[in-house]
Design an enzyme around this catalytic site. Structure first.
Site, PDB file in Angstrom:
ATOM      1  N   ASN A 211     -32.033  19.082 -20.890  1.00  0.00           N
ATOM      2  CA  ASN A 211     -31.010  19.567 -19.957  1.00  0.00           C
ATOM      3  C   ASN A 211     -29.630  19.357 -20.568  1.00  0.00           C
ATOM      4  O   ASN A 211     -29.501  18.872 -21.692  1.00  0.00           O
ATOM      5  CB  ASN A 211     -31.151  18.861 -18.599  1.00  0.00           C
ATOM      6  CG  ASN A 211     -30.992  17.362 -18.741  1.00  0.00           C
ATOM      7  OD1 ASN A 211     -29.971  16.871 -19.194  1.00  0.00           O
ATOM      8  ND2 ASN A 211     -32.043  16.622 -18.392  1.00  0.00           N
ATOM      9  N   ASP A 280     -37.559  15.913 -15.157  1.00  0.00           N
ATOM     10  CA  ASP A 280     -38.537  15.834 -14.074  1.00  0.00           C
ATOM     11  C   ASP A 280     -39.921  16.255 -14.536  1.00  0.00           C
ATOM     12  O   ASP A 280     -40.920  15.853 -13.949  1.00  0.00           O
ATOM     13  CB  ASP A 280     -38.080  16.710 -12.902  1.00  0.00           C
ATOM     14  CG  ASP A 280     -37.007  16.014 -12.088  1.00  0.00           C
ATOM     15  OD1 ASP A 280     -37.200  14.820 -11.778  1.00  0.00           O
ATOM     16  OD2 ASP A 280     -35.970  16.640 -11.785  1.00  0.00           O
ATOM     17  N   LYS A 290     -46.356  23.377 -35.579  1.00  0.00           N
ATOM     18  CA  LYS A 290     -45.386  24.315 -34.998  1.00  0.00           C
ATOM     19  C   LYS A 290     -46.115  25.525 -34.410  1.00  0.00           C
ATOM     20  O   LYS A 290     -46.933  26.148 -35.106  1.00  0.00           O
ATOM     21  CB  LYS A 290     -44.400  24.764 -36.073  1.00  0.00           C
ATOM     22  CG  LYS A 290     -43.309  25.616 -35.519  1.00  0.00           C
ATOM     23  CD  LYS A 290     -42.338  26.054 -36.594  1.00  0.00           C
ATOM     24  CE  LYS A 290     -41.470  27.166 -36.053  1.00  0.00           C
ATOM     25  NZ  LYS A 290     -40.925  28.007 -37.077  1.00  0.00           N
ATOM     26  N   PHE A 324     -27.670   8.651  -9.121  1.00  0.00           N
ATOM     27  CA  PHE A 324     -26.805   9.824  -9.105  1.00  0.00           C
ATOM     28  C   PHE A 324     -27.619  10.964  -8.497  1.00  0.00           C
ATOM     29  O   PHE A 324     -28.854  10.944  -8.528  1.00  0.00           O
ATOM     30  CB  PHE A 324     -26.383  10.214 -10.526  1.00  0.00           C
ATOM     31  CG  PHE A 324     -25.119   9.542 -10.982  1.00  0.00           C
ATOM     32  CD1 PHE A 324     -25.121   8.197 -11.313  1.00  0.00           C
ATOM     33  CD2 PHE A 324     -23.923  10.250 -11.070  1.00  0.00           C
ATOM     34  CE1 PHE A 324     -23.960   7.566 -11.730  1.00  0.00           C
ATOM     35  CE2 PHE A 324     -22.759   9.629 -11.499  1.00  0.00           C
ATOM     36  CZ  PHE A 324     -22.767   8.285 -11.820  1.00  0.00           C
ATOM     37  N   LYS A 338     -32.229  11.558  -1.091  1.00  0.00           N
ATOM     38  CA  LYS A 338     -32.630  10.814  -2.305  1.00  0.00           C
ATOM     39  C   LYS A 338     -32.374   9.325  -2.130  1.00  0.00           C
ATOM     40  O   LYS A 338     -33.179   8.487  -2.546  1.00  0.00           O
ATOM     41  CB  LYS A 338     -31.866  11.345  -3.522  1.00  0.00           C
ATOM     42  CG  LYS A 338     -32.441  12.664  -4.013  1.00  0.00           C
ATOM     43  CD  LYS A 338     -31.696  13.235  -5.197  1.00  0.00           C
ATOM     44  CE  LYS A 338     -32.258  14.618  -5.521  1.00  0.00           C
ATOM     45  NZ  LYS A 338     -31.437  15.405  -6.420  1.00  0.00           N
ATOM     46  N   LYS A 342     -35.607   6.921  -2.372  1.00  0.00           N
ATOM     47  CA  LYS A 342     -35.700   6.043  -3.552  1.00  0.00           C
ATOM     48  C   LYS A 342     -35.287   4.616  -3.210  1.00  0.00           C
ATOM     49  O   LYS A 342     -35.194   3.768  -4.094  1.00  0.00           O
ATOM     50  CB  LYS A 342     -34.844   6.610  -4.692  1.00  0.00           C
ATOM     51  CG  LYS A 342     -35.301   8.008  -5.121  1.00  0.00           C
ATOM     52  CD  LYS A 342     -34.588   8.517  -6.356  1.00  0.00           C
ATOM     53  CE  LYS A 342     -34.875   9.998  -6.575  1.00  0.00           C
ATOM     54  NZ  LYS A 342     -35.055  10.366  -7.972  1.00  0.00           N
TER      55      LYS A 342
HETATM   56  O1  PMT Z   1     -24.199  13.188 -18.890  1.00  0.00           O
HETATM   57  P1  PMT Z   1     -23.030  14.022 -18.417  1.00  0.00           P
HETATM   58  O2  PMT Z   1     -22.873  15.292 -19.227  1.00  0.00           O
HETATM   59  O3  PMT Z   1     -21.748  13.225 -18.339  1.00  0.00           O
HETATM   60  O4  PMT Z   1     -23.358  14.532 -16.931  1.00  0.00           O
HETATM   61  C1  PMT Z   1     -23.401  13.631 -15.892  1.00  0.00           C
HETATM   62  C2  PMT Z   1     -24.563  13.928 -14.954  1.00  0.00           C
HETATM   63  C3  PMT Z   1     -24.334  15.255 -14.253  1.00  0.00           C
HETATM   64  C4  PMT Z   1     -25.889  13.966 -15.711  1.00  0.00           C
HETATM   65  C5  PMT Z   1     -24.592  12.732 -13.919  1.00  0.00           C
HETATM   66  O5  PMT Z   1     -23.374  12.713 -13.242  1.00  0.00           O
HETATM   67  C6  PMT Z   1     -25.728  12.890 -12.929  1.00  0.00           C
HETATM   68  O6  PMT Z   1     -25.613  13.515 -11.889  1.00  0.00           O
HETATM   69  N1  PMT Z   1     -26.895  12.266 -13.276  1.00  0.00           N
HETATM   70  C7  PMT Z   1     -28.153  12.395 -12.506  1.00  0.00           C
HETATM   71  C8  PMT Z   1     -28.778  13.714 -12.792  1.00  0.00           C
HETATM   72  C9  PMT Z   1     -30.107  13.850 -12.111  1.00  0.00           C
HETATM   73  O7  PMT Z   1     -31.090  13.801 -12.776  1.00  0.00           O
HETATM   74  O8  PMT Z   1     -30.079  13.926 -10.805  1.00  0.00           O
HETATM   75  P2  PMT Z   1     -31.405  14.052  -9.896  1.00  0.00           P
HETATM   76  O9  PMT Z   1     -30.833  14.454  -8.590  1.00  0.00           O
HETATM   77  O10 PMT Z   1     -32.406  14.928 -10.521  1.00  0.00           O
HETATM   78  O11 PMT Z   1     -31.982  12.572  -9.852  1.00  0.00           O
HETATM   79  C10 PMT Z   1     -31.612  11.622  -8.881  1.00  0.00           C
HETATM   80  C11 PMT Z   1     -31.609  10.228  -9.467  1.00  0.00           C
HETATM   81  O12 PMT Z   1     -32.948   9.839  -9.834  1.00  0.00           O
HETATM   82  C12 PMT Z   1     -30.788  10.078 -10.731  1.00  0.00           C
HETATM   83  O13 PMT Z   1     -30.145   8.832 -10.681  1.00  0.00           O
HETATM   84  C13 PMT Z   1     -31.828  10.109 -11.851  1.00  0.00           C
HETATM   85  O14 PMT Z   1     -31.402   9.328 -12.956  1.00  0.00           O
HETATM   86  C14 PMT Z   1     -33.044   9.500 -11.185  1.00  0.00           C
HETATM   87  N2  PMT Z   1     -34.329  10.058 -11.668  1.00  0.00           N
HETATM   88  C15 PMT Z   1     -34.567  11.401 -11.625  1.00  0.00           C
HETATM   89  C16 PMT Z   1     -35.776  11.884 -12.024  1.00  0.00           C
HETATM   90  C17 PMT Z   1     -36.784  10.987 -12.499  1.00  0.00           C
HETATM   91  N3  PMT Z   1     -37.927  11.426 -12.939  1.00  0.00           N
HETATM   92  N4  PMT Z   1     -36.520   9.677 -12.541  1.00  0.00           N
HETATM   93  C18 PMT Z   1     -35.312   9.186 -12.122  1.00  0.00           C
HETATM   94  O15 PMT Z   1     -35.092   7.979 -12.151  1.00  0.00           O
END
Ligand code: PMT
Length: 401
Positions: A211, A280, A290, A324, A338, A342
Site C-alpha cells: 500500500n 489486510d 517468477k 489509527f 474499530k 479492537k
Molecule cells: O505512513 P504514512 O505515509 O505517513 O501514512 C500514514 C497512515 C495513513 C498509514 C497512518 O496515518 C494510518 O492511518 N495508519 C493506519 C492505516 C490502517 O491500516 O488503517 P486500518 O483502518 O486498516 O487499521 C486500523 C488499525 O489496525 C491500524 O492501527 C492498523 O495498524 C491496525 N491493523 C490493521 C490491520 C491488521 N491486519 N492488523 C492491524 O493491527
C-alpha cells in the site's frame, strides 16, 4: 509566552544568505519568549546584516571571530557551547551544512557547534537547485542520522528569482519548533512500541502487494517520543526514511513478521501506537519462481492476515493501545467501531481522501477519539505536530487511569 520556566539560552548561528533578515525577527521573538539569546555570525552573514542589529535586539555581544582575543576572553567558544539549551542555525547555507557534515570546524560557528551538547536545530535556506543537490541531501541525511534536527524550508518565491522549496520558514514557525524541541521530558517513564510503514506480501520473488504508506506518520511519532524522553522501539515496514536517532529499529516486511515482532516486544512496553498500514490480505500461494506472463486473466487468491491490534486488545495487560484508522468514508463512525472492536484506548482517524491527509505527505488531518467517546477534530498540521498531539492525549489518558 513561557513564564514559569527557568530562563533558557538559545545560541543562534546566522550564516550568509539573504534570509538573514528573518533571523533578526527570530531573535526578537526569542527574547520576547524569555530566552537569553547569544548570536554567532559567520563572515558571510555580516555581509547581509550588521552584528549591531543582533546585539541591540539580543542585548548580548555578538560573537564573530575565533581569533579575536577580546571576544575569546569575554565570551569564550567553550563557554558559548556550554551555555546553550538549544543551538539553532538559521538560515543555514549549503556551505555550512556541508562543513558540519564533514566535521570541519574552521570558524567560530562550526567550532562552537562541534563543542555543544545541546540539541541542534538547523533551518536550511537556499536556491531550490542547491537544496535538491544530491550532495546536500546526502549531508542532510548524514546529520539527521547523528541526531541533528531540521526544520524544512518552505516553498514559494526565492530571492534568486526561482519558485520552489528553499525559503527559510517564518520566524514564528522556527520558534514553535524550538519550543517543541525544548519540551520537558514528560514521557521519560514510557516505553513506546510504535509501528510504521506498509507491509509487502510477496507473490513471487519479484512481485508483491503493498500500500501507499511511507512510514512518515510512525517515524514522526518515534521522533516525538524520543524527544520527550521515551524509550522507543520502532517496528517498521519497508520505507525510504532515515530511522530516528536513538530508536531501536526492528525492520520487517510482511504482516506476519510485523505481528511476530510486535508480540515479542509487547510485554516490555507501556504503550503501543500502531501507525502502520498493515496488509489486510496476503496471497494464499507463493510462487518460488517468477510467474510467467500468460494470455488469460490471472486470478490471485488472497487470505486475510491476522489483526495484530485486535490480538493485543484481547491481552491488553495494562498497556495503553492506540490505533489509527485510515478511512475514505464515514470517518467517525468507522473509527469508533474499530476502537470498540479492537478494545483500544484511543484511535486516530484520518480521512485519506482529503488533500493533505493520510498517506505519504508531510501533513495529516486527524480526529482523535478515545474510549469515553470524546472526539477531537484537529486541523491540517505536520505529522510531527500531530505526533505531539497524540502523545499529549496519551499522557492525559494515563493521568485519568
Ligand atoms: O505512513 P504514512 O505515509 O505517513 O501514512 C500514514 C497512515 C495513513 C498509514 C497512518 O496515518 C494510518 O492511518 N495508519 C493506519 C492505516 C490502517 O491500516 O488503517 P486500518 O483502518 O486498516 O487499521 C486500523 C488499525 O489496525 C491500524 O492501527 C492498523 O495498524 C491496525 N491493523 C490493521 C490491520 C491488521 N491486519 N492488523 C492491524 O493491527
Amino acid at each position: 509566552m513561557v513564564s514559569d520556566r527557568k530562563k533558557l539560552t538559545a545560541v543562534l548561528g546566522v550564516t550568509g544568505g539573504i534570509a538573514c533578515y528573518k533571523a533578526v525577527e527570530l531573535v526578537r521573538l526569542l527574547v520576547k519568549d524569555d530566552f537569553t539569546v547569544r548570536v554567532i555570525m559567520t563572515h558571510g552573514a555580516r555581509e547581509f546584516v550588521t552584528p549591531l542589529t543582533f546585539q541591540t535586539l539580543s542585548g548580548n555581544p555578538v560573537a564573530t571571530d575565533p581569533f579575536d582575543l577580546t571576544q575569546e576572553s569575554e565570551i569564550g567558544h567553550i563557554n558559548l557551547a556550554d551555555s546553550a539549551d538549544i543551538f539553532v542555525i538559521a538560515p543555514a547555507t549549503a556551505n555550512v551544512i556541508g562543513k558540519i557534515a564533514a566535521g570541519i570546524a574552521d570558524d567560530l560557528l562550526t567550532t562552537v557547534l562541534m563543542a555543544t551538547k545541546a540539541p541542534v536545530l538547523i533551518a536550511p535556506a537556499m536556491n531550490i537547485h542547491m537544496y535538491e543537490n544530491p550532495i546536500l541531501q546526502e549531508n542532510l541525511r548524514k546529520l539527521r542520522r547523528v541526531g541533528y534536527y531540521f526544520i524544512e524550508p518552505t516553498e514559494g518565491f526565492l530571492a534568486c528569482g526561482y519558485e520552489g522549496k528553499g525559503r527559510l520558514p517564518e520566524p514564528e514557525n522556527i520558534l514553535a519548533e524550538i519550543q517543541r524541541l525544548l519540551r520537558k521530558k514528560d514521557l521519560a517513564d514510557e516505553r513506546l512500541l510504535i509501528t510504521a510503514g506498509p507491509n509487502r506480501e510477496p507473490i513471487d520473488p519479484v512481485r508483491y502487494i503493498s500500500n501507499r504508506s511511507s512510514g512518515k506518520m510512525g517515524y514522526a511519532l518515534a521522533r516525538a517520543g524520543l524527544n520527550r524522553g521515551a524509550a522507543v522501539t520502532l517496528v517498521s515496514g519497508p520505507t525510504a526514511l532515515e530511522p530516528p536517532a536513538g530508536a531501536r529499529l526492528i525492520p520487517v516486511t510482511t504482516a506476519a513478521e510485523m505481528r511476530r515482532a510486535v508480540l515479542e516486544e509487547f510485554p516490555s512496553c507501556t504503550a503501543v501506537i500502531m501507525a502502520a498500514a498493515v496488509s489486510d490480505y496476503r496471497p494464499i500461494e507463493y510462487s518460488s519462481t517468477k510467474m510467467k506472463r500468460g494470455k488469460t486473466p490471472l486470478e490471485l487468491r488472497l487470505e486475510p492476515n491476522p489483526d495484530i491490534l485486535k490480538e493485543l486488545g484481547a491481552k491488553k495487560d495494562g498497556k495503553l493501545l492506540i490505533g489509527f484508522a485510515a478511512e475514505t468514508d464515514d470517518l467517525a463512525a468507522n473509527a469508533k467501531k474499530k476502537l470498540r472492536e479492537k478494545n483500544l484506548d484511543m484511535i486516530v482517524a484520518n480521512d485519506v481522501t482529503q488533500e493533505g491527509s493520510g498517506f505519504d505527505g508531510d501533513t495529516n488531518i486527524a480526529t482523535i477519539v478515545d474510549r469515553s467517546g470524546a472526539s477531537r477534530a484537529l486541523p491540517l498540521m505536520t505529522k510531527d505536530e500531530l505526533a505531539d498531539q497524540i502523545l499529549d492525549h496519551l499522557l492525559a489518558l494515563k493521568s485519568r487511569r
